[in-house]
Motif scaffolding. Structure first.
Motif, PDB file in Angstrom:
ATOM      1  N   ASP A 191      12.036  -1.771  -9.130  1.00  0.00           N
ATOM      2  CA  ASP A 191      11.365  -3.055  -9.377  1.00  0.00           C
ATOM      3  C   ASP A 191       9.952  -2.886  -9.943  1.00  0.00           C
ATOM      4  O   ASP A 191       9.329  -3.850 -10.374  1.00  0.00           O
ATOM      5  N   ASP A 192       9.433  -1.661  -9.949  1.00  0.00           N
ATOM      6  CA  ASP A 192       8.102  -1.388 -10.519  1.00  0.00           C
ATOM      7  C   ASP A 192       8.284  -1.021 -11.992  1.00  0.00           C
ATOM      8  O   ASP A 192       8.961  -0.035 -12.313  1.00  0.00           O
ATOM      9  N   ALA A 193       7.673  -1.809 -12.871  1.00  0.00           N
ATOM     10  CA  ALA A 193       7.841  -1.582 -14.310  1.00  0.00           C
ATOM     11  C   ALA A 193       7.353  -0.199 -14.743  1.00  0.00           C
ATOM     12  O   ALA A 193       7.712   0.276 -15.817  1.00  0.00           O
ATOM     13  N   ASN A 194       6.542   0.457 -13.943  1.00  0.00           N
ATOM     14  CA  ASN A 194       6.058   1.798 -14.304  1.00  0.00           C
ATOM     15  C   ASN A 194       7.115   2.884 -14.140  1.00  0.00           C
ATOM     16  O   ASN A 194       7.028   3.939 -14.771  1.00  0.00           O
ATOM     17  N   SER A 195       8.075   2.633 -13.267  1.00  0.00           N
ATOM     18  CA  SER A 195       8.990   3.716 -12.895  1.00  0.00           C
ATOM     19  C   SER A 195       9.813   4.200 -14.082  1.00  0.00           C
ATOM     20  O   SER A 195      10.081   5.397 -14.199  1.00  0.00           O
ATOM     21  N   ASP A 228      -2.362  -1.970 -13.845  1.00  0.00           N
ATOM     22  CA  ASP A 228      -1.568  -0.757 -13.562  1.00  0.00           C
ATOM     23  C   ASP A 228      -0.075  -0.925 -13.818  1.00  0.00           C
ATOM     24  O   ASP A 228       0.560  -0.052 -14.378  1.00  0.00           O
ATOM     25  N   ARG A 229       0.505  -2.039 -13.385  1.00  0.00           N
ATOM     26  CA  ARG A 229       1.930  -2.303 -13.596  1.00  0.00           C
ATOM     27  C   ARG A 229       2.096  -3.515 -14.507  1.00  0.00           C
ATOM     28  O   ARG A 229       1.487  -4.552 -14.257  1.00  0.00           O
ATOM     29  N   MET A 230       2.966  -3.396 -15.499  1.00  0.00           N
ATOM     30  CA  MET A 230       3.181  -4.502 -16.431  1.00  0.00           C
ATOM     31  C   MET A 230       3.858  -5.690 -15.741  1.00  0.00           C
ATOM     32  O   MET A 230       4.664  -5.531 -14.832  1.00  0.00           O
ATOM     33  N   GLN A 263       0.842  -1.207   0.000  1.00  0.00           N
ATOM     34  CA  GLN A 263       0.000   0.000   0.000  1.00  0.00           C
ATOM     35  C   GLN A 263       0.876   1.256   0.000  1.00  0.00           C
ATOM     36  O   GLN A 263       0.838   2.046   0.935  1.00  0.00           O
ATOM     37  N   THR A 264       1.629   1.437  -1.097  1.00  0.00           N
ATOM     38  CA  THR A 264       2.585   2.546  -1.152  1.00  0.00           C
ATOM     39  C   THR A 264       1.957   3.862  -1.593  1.00  0.00           C
ATOM     40  O   THR A 264       2.617   4.888  -1.605  1.00  0.00           O
ATOM     41  N   SER A 265       0.684   3.807  -2.021  1.00  0.00           N
ATOM     42  CA  SER A 265      -0.028   5.045  -2.343  1.00  0.00           C
ATOM     43  C   SER A 265      -1.526   4.768  -2.250  1.00  0.00           C
ATOM     44  O   SER A 265      -1.954   3.606  -2.239  1.00  0.00           O
ATOM     45  N   GLU A 266      -2.315   5.849  -2.172  1.00  0.00           N
ATOM     46  CA  GLU A 266      -3.759   5.688  -1.910  1.00  0.00           C
ATOM     47  C   GLU A 266      -4.486   4.914  -3.004  1.00  0.00           C
ATOM     48  O   GLU A 266      -5.508   4.283  -2.752  1.00  0.00           O
ATOM     49  N   ASN A 267      -3.969   4.989  -4.247  1.00  0.00           N
ATOM     50  CA  ASN A 267      -4.657   4.308  -5.355  1.00  0.00           C
ATOM     51  C   ASN A 267      -4.818   2.811  -5.089  1.00  0.00           C
ATOM     52  O   ASN A 267      -5.842   2.213  -5.421  1.00  0.00           O
ATOM     53  N   TRP A 268      -3.802   2.214  -4.469  1.00  0.00           N
ATOM     54  CA  TRP A 268      -3.871   0.763  -4.212  1.00  0.00           C
ATOM     55  C   TRP A 268      -4.907   0.460  -3.144  1.00  0.00           C
ATOM     56  O   TRP A 268      -5.614  -0.539  -3.213  1.00  0.00           O
ATOM     57  N   VAL A 269      -4.963   1.315  -2.136  1.00  0.00           N
ATOM     58  CA  VAL A 269      -5.920   1.107  -1.049  1.00  0.00           C
ATOM     59  C   VAL A 269      -7.346   1.219  -1.589  1.00  0.00           C
ATOM     60  O   VAL A 269      -8.217   0.392  -1.280  1.00  0.00           O
ATOM     61  N   GLN A 275       1.841  12.716  -8.443  1.00  0.00           N
ATOM     62  CA  GLN A 275       0.942  11.801  -9.143  1.00  0.00           C
ATOM     63  C   GLN A 275       0.067  11.110  -8.108  1.00  0.00           C
ATOM     64  O   GLN A 275       0.542  10.814  -7.004  1.00  0.00           O
ATOM     65  N   ASP A 276      -1.150  10.841  -8.446  1.00  0.00           N
ATOM     66  CA  ASP A 276      -2.118  10.027  -7.692  1.00  0.00           C
ATOM     67  C   ASP A 276      -3.243  10.844  -7.066  1.00  0.00           C
ATOM     68  O   ASP A 276      -4.222  10.280  -6.594  1.00  0.00           O
ATOM     69  N   SER A 277      -3.113  12.169  -7.043  1.00  0.00           N
ATOM     70  CA  SER A 277      -4.171  12.998  -6.441  1.00  0.00           C
ATOM     71  C   SER A 277      -4.528  12.505  -5.047  1.00  0.00           C
ATOM     72  O   SER A 277      -5.696  12.288  -4.719  1.00  0.00           O
ATOM     73  N   PRO A 336       7.893  11.615  -8.997  1.00  0.00           N
ATOM     74  CA  PRO A 336       7.006  10.742  -9.768  1.00  0.00           C
ATOM     75  C   PRO A 336       5.650  10.524  -9.112  1.00  0.00           C
ATOM     76  O   PRO A 336       4.727  10.064  -9.782  1.00  0.00           O
ATOM     77  N   ASN A 337       5.533  10.767  -7.796  1.00  0.00           N
ATOM     78  CA  ASN A 337       4.202  10.644  -7.191  1.00  0.00           C
ATOM     79  C   ASN A 337       4.065  11.550  -5.971  1.00  0.00           C
ATOM     80  O   ASN A 337       5.015  12.230  -5.572  1.00  0.00           O
ATOM     81  N   ASP A 338       2.860  11.562  -5.440  1.00  0.00           N
ATOM     82  CA  ASP A 338       2.558  12.509  -4.360  1.00  0.00           C
ATOM     83  C   ASP A 338       3.294  12.160  -3.071  1.00  0.00           C
ATOM     84  O   ASP A 338       3.741  13.049  -2.339  1.00  0.00           O
ATOM     85  N   GLY A 392      11.460   0.851  -3.244  1.00  0.00           N
ATOM     86  CA  GLY A 392      10.180   0.561  -2.582  1.00  0.00           C
ATOM     87  C   GLY A 392       9.180   1.705  -2.618  1.00  0.00           C
ATOM     88  O   GLY A 392       8.165   1.648  -1.929  1.00  0.00           O
ATOM     89  N   TRP A 393       9.446   2.744  -3.388  1.00  0.00           N
ATOM     90  CA  TRP A 393       8.564   3.924  -3.421  1.00  0.00           C
ATOM     91  C   TRP A 393       8.408   4.518  -2.007  1.00  0.00           C
ATOM     92  O   TRP A 393       7.380   5.123  -1.683  1.00  0.00           O
ATOM     93  N   LEU A 394       9.430   4.342  -1.157  1.00  0.00           N
ATOM     94  CA  LEU A 394       9.268   4.747   0.243  1.00  0.00           C
ATOM     95  C   LEU A 394       9.664   6.204   0.460  1.00  0.00           C
ATOM     96  O   LEU A 394      10.761   6.631   0.078  1.00  0.00           O
TER      97      LEU A 394
HETATM   98  C1  BGC Z   1       1.532   3.541  -9.689  1.00  0.00           C
HETATM   99  C2  BGC Z   1       1.554   4.943  -9.116  1.00  0.00           C
HETATM  100  C3  BGC Z   1       1.953   4.907  -7.663  1.00  0.00           C
HETATM  101  C4  BGC Z   1       3.191   4.051  -7.436  1.00  0.00           C
HETATM  102  C5  BGC Z   1       3.518   3.861  -5.972  1.00  0.00           C
HETATM  103  C6  BGC Z   1       2.868   2.908  -9.437  1.00  0.00           C
HETATM  104  O1  BGC Z   1       2.975   1.684 -10.025  1.00  0.00           O
HETATM  105  O2  BGC Z   1       1.232   3.586 -11.072  1.00  0.00           O
HETATM  106  O3  BGC Z   1       0.286   5.518  -9.285  1.00  0.00           O
HETATM  107  O4  BGC Z   1       2.220   6.197  -7.204  1.00  0.00           O
HETATM  108  O5  BGC Z   1       3.025   2.800  -8.031  1.00  0.00           O
HETATM  109  O6  BGC Z   1       2.496   3.194  -5.296  1.00  0.00           O
END
Ligand code: BGC
Length: 371
Positions: free
Chosen positions: A187-191, A135-137, A57-63, A282-284, A257-259, A227-229
């Motif tokens: 490790d996140d393909a989106n980064s 969301d992530r490939m 749960q590294t950002s609100e979108n996942w929650v 990112q993520d509002s 890259p994010n909020d 870890g997006w930490l």
């Molecule tokens: C999501 C972002 C999010 C990040 C960290 C990414 O894969 O696309 O929206 O900020 O993960 O949770």
């Protein structure tokens, strides 16, 4: 067609003209108990188990996604199993394996590390299960049927553009502008597409001297945040600020890259006693949206999780009905071109926030705090 790891081919995105691709249900195995209950022509039973494995749960979108998947899949008649892999890769591997054993017909995965699930995805396909990357490939695997996401490269383009616009709007007299760069977790393909999208806008401005990355740290590896930490981003910013900005050098902008990481950067700047730079996000997330309305954080990206989950569930319903997936792009995952359904991300600043968040059940009420 898109190549996942390089930026050049990513600039043009055909959002319009969605086309259907076959492939849904392909490679299905000899059938199991649930298949037997499927109506004629259907892919599988209308009350099938659908697994959803989400990352930390590294950002609100996942929650938000957890409840949306539970409610949406149940309303559609399915039996959802929605889980987080808060302990990381090993937990996610076990979860996916358990979903296979539970007889899931579709497994939807927001990967902790998209390259570490090959064995489980192979087993899923061998069992006739459809795999959707959410969301992530899922990378380095032939065993993914569909990718549903917001266009990640475009997210980066919007962030890079917002940083430049913010500098012009808020730091007009200070050009050339001093900036620092932050990227997401390696490790996140989106980064990578986030960063490459942003650099497609910023690199020419670094090259022509409009922007100056004072630390000199401009490669993905140098600026990634494990870890997006928030703690990791804040620690790196603390080091940069004490190393390069302790002599009166001004910091004008930060690509974040994010909020979550934007707020970490702003905290570091505040402790260093520097003026507030232009910071993207990112993520509002609620706290960042408030910060934007207060004139602190400059921008964020709106990726409406309700839309992303709803689109994913529509695709699951197509698979259930025995129909083809719908896609409007392809993304290469290192092994294959994966049919992709991209939704368009939206840039948000103080200027358009009220308009963009109208109708959002969480963010519209936040807007009313600033009327
Ligand atoms: C999501 C972002 C999010 C990040 C960290 C990414 O894969 O696309 O929206 O900020 O993960 O949770």
């Amino acid at each position: 067609m898109k190549k996942f790891k390089t930026g050049a081919a990513l600039a043009a995105v055909a959002m319009a003209g969605a086309f259907v691709l076959s492939g849904c249900g392909e490679g299905r195995g000899s059938g199991d108990a649930t298949d037997a209950a499927a109506a004629d022509g259907a892919g599988f039973a209308a009350d099938a188990v659908i697994g959803v494995s989400l990352p930390q749960q590294t950002s609100e979108n996942w929650v938000l996604a957890e409840d949306l998947f539970n409610d949406g899949l149940s309303e559609a008649g399915f039996e959802p199993i929605v889980q987080f892999a808060n302990a990381g890769v090993g937990e996610q591997q076990n979860q996916v394996q358990a979903m296979i054993e539970r007889g899931a017909e579709v497994i939807v995965i927001g990967a902790v590390d998209g390259a570490q699930l090959g064995t489980q995805l192979e087993a899923a396909h061998a069992a006739g299960i459809t795999v959707i990357a959410y969301d992530r490939m899922l990378t380095q695997t032939p065993d993914v049927d569909l990718y549903v996401a917001f266009d990640n490269f475009q997210v980066g383009v919007l962030q890079g553009t917002a940083l430049l616009e913010g500098l012009e709007a808020r730091k007009a007299g200070a050009s050339p502008w001093n900036i620092e760069l932050i990227a997401g977790s390696a490790d996140d393909a989106n980064s990578t597409p986030f960063f490459e999208g942003a650099m497609s806008i910023l690199q020419p401005k670094i090259d022509d001297g409009t922007l100056n990355v004072v630390s000199g740290q401009t490669t993905f590896d140098q600026v990634a945040t494990a870890g997006w930490l928030a703690d990791n981003a804040q620690r790196r910013m603390d080091t940069l600020l004490s190393g390069f900005y302790n002599d009166g050098t001004e910091l004008h902008g930060v690509l974040s890259p994010n909020d979550t990481l934007a707020r970490a950067a702003l905290t570091a700047v505040d402790s260093a006693g520097l003026d507030v730079p232009v910071v993207t996000g990112q993520d509002s997330e609620v706290e960042s949206v408030r910060s934007i309305m207060q004139g602190i954080q400059y921008s964020t990206i709106y990726k409406d999780t309700r839309e992303l989950v709803a689109e994913t569930i529509r695709q699951v319903q197509r698979a259930q009905a025995g129909d083809d997936f719908e896609s409007n792009d392809t993304v290469n995952n290192g092994v294959q071109d994966v049919p992709t359904f991209f939704l368009p991300p939206v840039i948000v600043t103080q200027e358009n926030a009220v308009e963009v968040f109208a109708g959002d059940p969480i963010l519209e009420p936040v807007m009313s705090e600033f009327e």
